[in-house]
Scaffold this active site. Sequence first.
Site, PDB file in Angstrom:
ATOM      1  N   ARG A  57      24.011  40.120  41.744  1.00  0.00           N
ATOM      2  CA  ARG A  57      24.338  40.356  43.165  1.00  0.00           C
ATOM      3  C   ARG A  57      25.343  41.485  43.335  1.00  0.00           C
ATOM      4  NH1 ARG A  57      22.862  36.303  40.315  1.00  0.00           N
ATOM      5  NH2 ARG A  57      24.884  35.301  40.425  1.00  0.00           N
ATOM      6  N   CYS A  91      27.814  29.657  45.806  1.00  0.00           N
ATOM      7  CA  CYS A  91      28.145  31.025  45.392  1.00  0.00           C
ATOM      8  C   CYS A  91      28.458  31.767  46.673  1.00  0.00           C
ATOM      9  CB  CYS A  91      26.969  31.681  44.671  1.00  0.00           C
ATOM     10  SG  CYS A  91      27.179  33.468  44.414  1.00  0.00           S
ATOM     11  N   ASN A  92      29.675  32.302  46.796  1.00  0.00           N
ATOM     12  CA  ASN A  92      30.061  32.992  48.023  1.00  0.00           C
ATOM     13  C   ASN A  92      29.318  34.318  48.185  1.00  0.00           C
ATOM     14  OD1 ASN A  92      32.661  31.431  49.087  1.00  0.00           O
ATOM     15  ND2 ASN A  92      32.845  31.542  46.867  1.00  0.00           N
ATOM     16  N   THR A  93      29.320  35.112  47.100  1.00  0.00           N
ATOM     17  CA  THR A  93      28.787  36.475  47.175  1.00  0.00           C
ATOM     18  C   THR A  93      27.342  36.511  47.656  1.00  0.00           C
ATOM     19  OG1 THR A  93      30.271  37.139  45.385  1.00  0.00           O
ATOM     20  CG2 THR A  93      28.404  38.584  45.832  1.00  0.00           C
ATOM     21  N   THR A 133      34.662  38.813  45.109  1.00  0.00           N
ATOM     22  CA  THR A 133      34.137  39.852  44.221  1.00  0.00           C
ATOM     23  C   THR A 133      34.008  41.180  44.972  1.00  0.00           C
ATOM     24  OG1 THR A 133      31.835  39.383  44.801  1.00  0.00           O
ATOM     25  CG2 THR A 133      32.765  38.158  42.932  1.00  0.00           C
ATOM     26  N   LYS A 172      31.760  33.370  33.605  1.00  0.00           N
ATOM     27  CA  LYS A 172      30.304  33.457  33.447  1.00  0.00           C
ATOM     28  C   LYS A 172      29.888  33.457  31.985  1.00  0.00           C
ATOM     29  CE  LYS A 172      29.051  35.713  37.845  1.00  0.00           C
ATOM     30  NZ  LYS A 172      28.155  34.683  38.384  1.00  0.00           N
ATOM     31  N   CYS A 203      35.242  32.986  45.549  1.00  0.00           N
ATOM     32  CA  CYS A 203      34.220  33.216  44.515  1.00  0.00           C
ATOM     33  C   CYS A 203      34.167  31.933  43.711  1.00  0.00           C
ATOM     34  CB  CYS A 203      34.606  34.386  43.620  1.00  0.00           C
ATOM     35  SG  CYS A 203      33.540  34.524  42.159  1.00  0.00           S
TER      36      CYS A 203
END
Lengths: 237, 237
Positions: A57, A91-93, A133, A172, A203
């Site tokens: 992303r 997941c915010n992004t 992010t 990650k 995030c």
Amino acid sequence: MAERHRLSPSRLVGILGGMGPAATVDFYAKLVRHTPAEQDQDHLRVVIWGDPSVPNRQEALLAGGTDPTPWLEEGVRRLIDAGAEIVVVPCNTVHAHVRPVMAGQPVEFIDIIDTTVEAVRRRGLHRVGLLATDGALASGIFQRGLDAAGVEWVLPSPERQASLMRLVHAVKTGRVDTATLTAMADLLAEIDSRGASTAVAGCTEISTLLERPPGGADVVDPALELALRTVERARHT
Amino acid sequence: MAERHRLSPSRLVGILGGMGPAATVDFYAKLVRHTPAEQDQDHLRVVIWGDPSVPNRQEALLAGGTDPTPWLEEGVRRLIDAGAEIVVVPCNTVHAHVRPVMAGQPVEFIDIIDTTVEAVRRRGLHRVGLLATDGALASGIFQRGLDAAGVEWVLPSPERQASLMRLVHAVKTGRVDTATLTAMADLLAEIDSRGASTAVAGCTEISTLLERPPGGADVVDPALELALRTVERARHT
């Protein structure tokens, strides 16, 4: 089968996960931990589609990389086919891409950004640090939500923002150590010195680092807020 | 879609979970932690059907309670419909009911009991402590597997077995505290005093208590063994 499900005390929660996998585990853990239960049967029924193969992303938002939308559409379809009545995405992004996918779907969508901004308002905060992010910041998704709520936001310095991206990468790749937690504490300290005593951990990889929150820092955790809201909505039949 | 999935580096792993939810979180966490990954995209694709409404397996095995089989059949069907190519069930006790359900299914099934017995053999153990629920013990599922492998097994005293059942309940209701961990340590110490220096933590709720393994106790963790085997098999395309 329909008969059986009608007896169930909760609506089926669909979790579009895998972005990243550790963040999905963290969200699922928070969902379970914050569900009042005296036995297994009191817990929520969930279905998780965890596809870590969704294209990056950050690259999509910052560098014209592959659009993740088809992967998100497929995941949402699988969740709905499996019977999901509520969809959440820890997941915010990816919300920059997931919002258009969820528009018009025949199920309830609990938006992590909206839920977080609402939590900020409920706490009466007028100014927050924003840890997100590079991709999420470029999309402006959090800034627009906070602006609309009349909440000022403060970003880390470019140097600390780069450190934040390294923290996300450490989570990650499963390489969280003492240095990671120190860097996290430094990030929160910098945000505090820039005039925001509370930070939004925008995030879900950052959320995984908040189990042992560094020295009294006050943090709004979108993963936790999303979990709490999901428990509430799943019981609302 | 098929085209896209052919490019994926792993087979889709279906996890039949919710028995209980905290144990599913623990298994998923172990699966993620033990997948070698440099980025999200290196992780396994998973689909989790987490249905905590499956009727109580202890009651089914011990007291003629509702047969959980229809719930298990439904869960497996949902996983296969979602595209699962491998099915795993992070609950030891339910394997008494899940084995007949998986027989003849068109997907690979990784049996947690077989995987654990194989891990015991690989370690060259000839005698292990067996920590399992009353229901699992009544079904004989672990004892038969260990017998066939020529491994002796030692059970806790009735008093400590009752304590084990309370530990399982504490995990299921999210009430793990220092006393829980002390009781866990006492259980392992008793097994050791009964002549088994290594214990099989044959209940995935017990597995969740092994993050901080009490004083040097040697434990075979079926949840971890299942996770390791799943990573291996998912890459075996």
